[in-house]
Design a protein around this motif. Structure first.
Motif, PDB file in Angstrom:
ATOM      1  N   ALA A  77       8.221   0.019  10.546  1.00 50.58           N
ATOM      2  CA  ALA A  77       9.493   0.662  10.166  1.00 50.58           C
ATOM      3  C   ALA A  77       9.195   2.023   9.548  1.00 50.58           C
ATOM      4  CB  ALA A  77      10.249  -0.230   9.187  1.00 50.58           C
ATOM      5  N   SER A  92      13.276   5.386  -7.696  1.00 51.62           N
ATOM      6  CA  SER A  92      12.254   4.874  -8.615  1.00 51.62           C
ATOM      7  C   SER A  92      12.022   5.873  -9.734  1.00 51.62           C
ATOM      8  CB  SER A  92      10.918   4.660  -7.884  1.00 51.62           C
ATOM      9  OG  SER A  92      11.009   3.561  -7.017  1.00 51.62           O
ATOM     10  N   ASP A 113       1.588  -4.147   2.351  1.00 55.80           N
ATOM     11  CA  ASP A 113       2.808  -4.405   3.114  1.00 55.80           C
ATOM     12  C   ASP A 113       3.881  -5.129   2.308  1.00 55.80           C
ATOM     13  OD1 ASP A 113       0.965  -6.453   3.138  1.00 55.80           O
ATOM     14  OD2 ASP A 113       1.356  -7.113   5.179  1.00 55.80           O
ATOM     15  N   GLY A 114       3.937  -4.816   1.015  1.00 58.56           N
ATOM     16  CA  GLY A 114       5.089  -5.214   0.207  1.00 58.56           C
ATOM     17  C   GLY A 114       5.129  -6.684  -0.196  1.00 58.56           C
ATOM     18  N   ALA A 133      19.364  -7.900  -9.300  1.00 54.65           N
ATOM     19  CA  ALA A 133      19.601  -6.538  -9.813  1.00 54.65           C
ATOM     20  C   ALA A 133      20.645  -5.888  -8.921  1.00 54.65           C
ATOM     21  CB  ALA A 133      18.314  -5.730  -9.785  1.00 54.65           C
ATOM     22  N   PHE A 183      19.467  -7.121  -5.329  1.00 52.10           N
ATOM     23  CA  PHE A 183      18.128  -7.612  -4.989  1.00 52.10           C
ATOM     24  C   PHE A 183      17.812  -8.848  -5.827  1.00 52.10           C
ATOM     25  CE2 PHE A 183      18.262  -3.070  -4.583  1.00 52.10           C
ATOM     26  CZ  PHE A 183      17.655  -2.837  -3.358  1.00 52.10           C
ATOM     27  N   GLY A 210      10.905  -0.322 -14.854  1.00 50.36           N
ATOM     28  CA  GLY A 210      10.616   0.591 -13.739  1.00 50.36           C
ATOM     29  C   GLY A 210       9.128   0.805 -13.541  1.00 50.36           C
ATOM     30  N   GLY A 265       7.039  -1.147 -11.047  1.00 51.01           N
ATOM     31  CA  GLY A 265       6.445  -1.663  -9.807  1.00 51.01           C
ATOM     32  C   GLY A 265       5.696  -0.616  -8.995  1.00 51.01           C
ATOM     33  N   ALA A 266       6.367   0.463  -8.655  1.00 48.71           N
ATOM     34  CA  ALA A 266       5.730   1.499  -7.832  1.00 48.71           C
ATOM     35  C   ALA A 266       4.623   2.189  -8.624  1.00 48.71           C
ATOM     36  CB  ALA A 266       6.774   2.512  -7.378  1.00 48.71           C
ATOM     37  N   ASN A 267       4.850   2.355  -9.937  1.00 51.55           N
ATOM     38  CA  ASN A 267       3.829   3.028 -10.765  1.00 51.55           C
ATOM     39  C   ASN A 267       2.529   2.225 -10.791  1.00 51.55           C
ATOM     40  OD1 ASN A 267       5.337   5.336 -11.699  1.00 51.55           O
ATOM     41  ND2 ASN A 267       6.599   3.892 -12.839  1.00 51.55           N
TER      42      ASN A 267
HETATM   43  C1  LIG Z   1      16.133  -2.814  -8.165  1.00 51.61           C
HETATM   44  C2  LIG Z   1      14.728  -2.294  -8.217  1.00 51.61           C
HETATM   45  C3  LIG Z   1      14.453  -1.145  -8.955  1.00 51.61           C
HETATM   46  C4  LIG Z   1      13.147  -0.658  -9.037  1.00 51.61           C
HETATM   47  N1  LIG Z   1      12.902   0.456  -9.795  1.00 51.61           N
HETATM   48  C5  LIG Z   1      11.639   0.903  -9.920  1.00 51.61           C
HETATM   49  C6  LIG Z   1      11.346   2.046 -10.735  1.00 51.61           C
HETATM   50  O1  LIG Z   1      12.240   2.655 -11.341  1.00 51.61           O
HETATM   51  N2  LIG Z   1      10.049   2.461 -10.845  1.00 51.61           N
HETATM   52  C7  LIG Z   1       9.035   1.804 -10.203  1.00 51.61           C
HETATM   53  O2  LIG Z   1       7.866   2.206 -10.361  1.00 51.61           O
HETATM   54  N3  LIG Z   1       9.278   0.730  -9.410  1.00 51.61           N
HETATM   55  C8  LIG Z   1      10.545   0.269  -9.252  1.00 51.61           C
HETATM   56  N4  LIG Z   1      10.796  -0.810  -8.448  1.00 51.61           N
HETATM   57  C9  LIG Z   1       9.683  -1.431  -7.706  1.00 51.61           C
HETATM   58  C10 LIG Z   1       9.305  -0.605  -6.459  1.00 51.61           C
HETATM   59  O3  LIG Z   1      10.443  -0.401  -5.638  1.00 51.61           O
HETATM   60  C11 LIG Z   1       8.206  -1.328  -5.670  1.00 51.61           C
HETATM   61  O4  LIG Z   1       7.197  -1.744  -6.558  1.00 51.61           O
HETATM   62  C12 LIG Z   1       7.574  -0.405  -4.623  1.00 51.61           C
HETATM   63  O5  LIG Z   1       8.527   0.004  -3.674  1.00 51.61           O
HETATM   64  C13 LIG Z   1       6.433  -1.132  -3.917  1.00 51.61           C
HETATM   65  O6  LIG Z   1       5.832  -0.271  -2.986  1.00 51.61           O
HETATM   66  P1  LIG Z   1       4.861  -0.859  -1.862  1.00 51.61           P
HETATM   67  O7  LIG Z   1       4.431   0.316  -1.060  1.00 51.61           O
HETATM   68  O8  LIG Z   1       3.835  -1.739  -2.468  1.00 51.61           O
HETATM   69  O9  LIG Z   1       5.783  -1.813  -0.980  1.00 51.61           O
HETATM   70  P2  LIG Z   1       6.995  -1.397  -0.036  1.00 51.61           P
HETATM   71  O10 LIG Z   1       7.695  -0.212  -0.570  1.00 51.61           O
HETATM   72  O11 LIG Z   1       7.770  -2.646   0.189  1.00 51.61           O
HETATM   73  O12 LIG Z   1       6.283  -0.950   1.325  1.00 51.61           O
HETATM   74  C14 LIG Z   1       5.714  -1.881   2.208  1.00 51.61           C
HETATM   75  C15 LIG Z   1       5.509  -1.194   3.557  1.00 51.61           C
HETATM   76  O13 LIG Z   1       4.895  -2.121   4.445  1.00 51.61           O
HETATM   77  C16 LIG Z   1       5.610  -2.147   5.671  1.00 51.61           C
HETATM   78  N5  LIG Z   1       5.481  -3.496   6.223  1.00 51.61           N
HETATM   79  C17 LIG Z   1       5.902  -4.644   5.664  1.00 51.61           C
HETATM   80  N6  LIG Z   1       5.589  -5.681   6.451  1.00 51.61           N
HETATM   81  C18 LIG Z   1       4.948  -5.170   7.531  1.00 51.61           C
HETATM   82  C19 LIG Z   1       4.372  -5.751   8.694  1.00 51.61           C
HETATM   83  N7  LIG Z   1       4.382  -7.072   8.911  1.00 51.61           N
HETATM   84  N8  LIG Z   1       3.797  -4.933   9.587  1.00 51.61           N
HETATM   85  C20 LIG Z   1       3.750  -3.597   9.393  1.00 51.61           C
HETATM   86  N9  LIG Z   1       4.272  -2.990   8.301  1.00 51.61           N
HETATM   87  C21 LIG Z   1       4.865  -3.780   7.391  1.00 51.61           C
HETATM   88  C22 LIG Z   1       7.043  -1.786   5.309  1.00 51.61           C
HETATM   89  O14 LIG Z   1       7.736  -1.261   6.430  1.00 51.61           O
HETATM   90  C23 LIG Z   1       6.818  -0.747   4.206  1.00 51.61           C
HETATM   91  O15 LIG Z   1       6.642   0.531   4.742  1.00 51.61           O
HETATM   92  C24 LIG Z   1      12.095  -1.326  -8.355  1.00 51.61           C
HETATM   93  C25 LIG Z   1      12.366  -2.472  -7.592  1.00 51.61           C
HETATM   94  C26 LIG Z   1      13.668  -2.960  -7.532  1.00 51.61           C
HETATM   95  C27 LIG Z   1      13.939  -4.214  -6.718  1.00 51.61           C
END
Ligand SMILES: Cc1cc2nc3c(=O)[nH]c(=O)nc-3n(C[C@H](O)[C@H](O)[C@H](O)COP(=O)(O)OP(=O)(O)OC[C@H]3O[C@@H](n4cnc5c(N)ncnc54)[C@H](O)[C@@H]3O)c2cc1C
Length: 401
Positions: A29, A45, A162-163, A185, A266, A296, A298-300
């Motif tokens: 995606a 974020s 991958d999240g 949330a 969420f 806030g 998670g991403a950090n």
């Molecule tokens: C309501 C809410 C508010 C938040 N606010 C904050 C904030 O203020 N500050 C902060 O730091 N964090 C915040 N977070 C947390 C933050 O959004 C996440 O921690 C962050 O997005 C995680 O990033 P990531 O890259 O690990 O995962 P993701 O952003 O989920 O990325 C995963 C990637 O893997 C890909 N993928 C998944 N499965 C597959 C597969 N099978 N094959 C190929 N690709 C795949 C997806 O397409 C995506 O591109 C918040 C979360 C929520 C729910």
């Protein structure tokens, strides 16, 4: 966002260490361009100064800077029984920490698109966009990911970024410790009677915290964590009722609030992978840990994982021929990040236990605690520096070295 940042960092640090990594990214995606006329997206974020430094080093931040980002220079947290700025509240000011700001509110899509642009420009990165992973095989000197279209990708190191529902983690059989918070949330953008004053506001009310994060166009992003039952009720409520309840929930800190967007919600869950690494794999970001959004973080945390993994793999003491899938090397990354992540997750859990439930005595105690810490300048400073990623055992690229 975390995986793409890791690819950019590995490339950059690899060049500096004289190592050329060949990186493949499987993404089903990929982000698509969005015209600037489109409204600020609902997923935003709060990125800490440490995250900004990591993104700066990886060449991603310069693209983000030109977009609708909003700095926040103050943060005010208070408990339902008290009021902002009183004995049951705590406030942080960037100026007191000698920082220009406490962080920035950035659209998630903006971060992903900027990171995508960056990795697209790297010659050592190959993108696999059409087919998701379907199977995983282990060979003596590699892991083989087989995509649904039959394509076989051999790698000496597989990074699971991958999240929360990580396919990589599940395919490797890594278990997670999980707990439902029993909360959801609700997220929306709201207009307010009074200016947000570049301040992040958070009020702990029975059932969960409600936060207002300042947006670039004067509105605020609301993140309202509440019980599943309340969330169902609020999501179905008439707009006028929702606005009234939100205004009350935030103690009218910004006056009357009115949602200007649809609401999304969420489910909230705690999850932590039992292992981050093993032979030929490493987990980073939400694939390794899922935390409550109340601070806030998670991403950090994920961006610090990305930086720590890239630094571990390019550390000076390693020979240029070192195998990146060596579990002993990968274990250094795990030891480094797991401790820090556990500390942050523990603090978030404590806050959730104190304030998140409907048990009023615990919340009152928590409120008093906020006020006490607010008056203990050295403790408050340490807390603030940890939250913005300016203390602890940070990767050099997060310290700006
Ligand atoms: C309501 C809410 C508010 C938040 N606010 C904050 C904030 O203020 N500050 C902060 O730091 N964090 C915040 N977070 C947390 C933050 O959004 C996440 O921690 C962050 O997005 C995680 O990033 P990531 O890259 O690990 O995962 P993701 O952003 O989920 O990325 C995963 C990637 O893997 C890909 N993928 C998944 N499965 C597959 C597969 N099978 N094959 C190929 N690709 C795949 C997806 O397409 C995506 O591109 C918040 C979360 C929520 C729910």
């Amino acid at each position: 966002m975390v995986g793409l940042t890791c690819a950019a960092l590995l490339t950059q640090l690899g060049v500096e260490a004289g190592r050329a990594f060949s990186i493949g990214i499987v993404e089903t995606a990929p982000p698509v361009p969005v015209p600037s006329s489109v409204d600020i997206e609902l997923r935003v974020s709060a990125l800490s100064p440490a995250s900004r430094t990591v993104l700066q080093f990886s060449g991603i931040w310069p693209t983000i800077v030109g977009t609708r980002i909003s700095p926040y220079r103050r943060m005010c947290v208070w408990q339902a029984d008290g009021a902002a700025g009183t004995a049951r509240s705590i406030s942080f000011d960037a100026a007191e920490l000698g920082e220009p700001d406490l962080g920035h509110i950035v659209e998630n899509g903006v971060i992903r698109r900027a990171a995508w642009e960056r990795v697209n420009a790297l010659h050592n990165v190959t993108l696999y966009l059409t087919s998701p992973p379907a199977a995983l095989h282990e060979e003596t000197d590699a892991l083989v990911v087989i995509l649904e279209n039959g394509q076989r990708l051999r790698t000496r190191l597989l990074v699971g970024a991958d999240g929360v529902r990580s396919w990589v983690r599940q395919a490797l059989g890594v278990r997670t410790r999980e707990r439902e918070y029993g909360q959801r949330a609700i997220v929306a953008h709201v207009e307010s009677e009074r200016s947000h004053r570049e301040t992040a506001w958070q009020r702990f009310i029975p059932g969960g915290p409600v936060a207002l994060l300042p947006l670039d166009d004067g509105r605020s992003s609301v993140v309202w964590s509440c019980s599943n039952a309340t969330a169902t009720e609020l999501m179905a409520a008439d707009k006028k009722i929702f606005d009234q309840r939100l205004t009350l929930a935030t103690d009218q800190i910004l006056g009357s609030l009115a949602a200007t967007t649809a609401l999304i919600d969420f489910p909230l869950k705690f999850a932590h992978a039992e292992r981050y690494t093993g032979r030929r794999y490493a987990l980073i970001g939400d694939a390794a840990h899922r935390v409550h959004p109340l601070a806030g973080q998670g991403a950090n945390l994920g961006l610090l994982d990305a930086a720590a993994l890239a630094e571990t793999l390019t550390a000076q003491q390693q020979s240029l021929a070192a195998d990146p899938g060596d579990p002993l090397i990968l274990r250094r990354y795990e030891r480094w990040r797991k401790g820090d992540n556990l500390l942050t997750m523990g603090m978030l859990d404590l806050l959730h236990q104190l304030f998140g439930g409907a048990w009023v005595p615990a919340a009152r105690l928590g409120g008093l605690g906020l006020g006490i810490v607010n008056r203990l300048a050295p403790v408050k400073r340490r807390l603030a520096l940890h939250a913005i990623g300016r203390s602890g055992d940070l990767p050099a690229v997060a310290r700006g070295c």
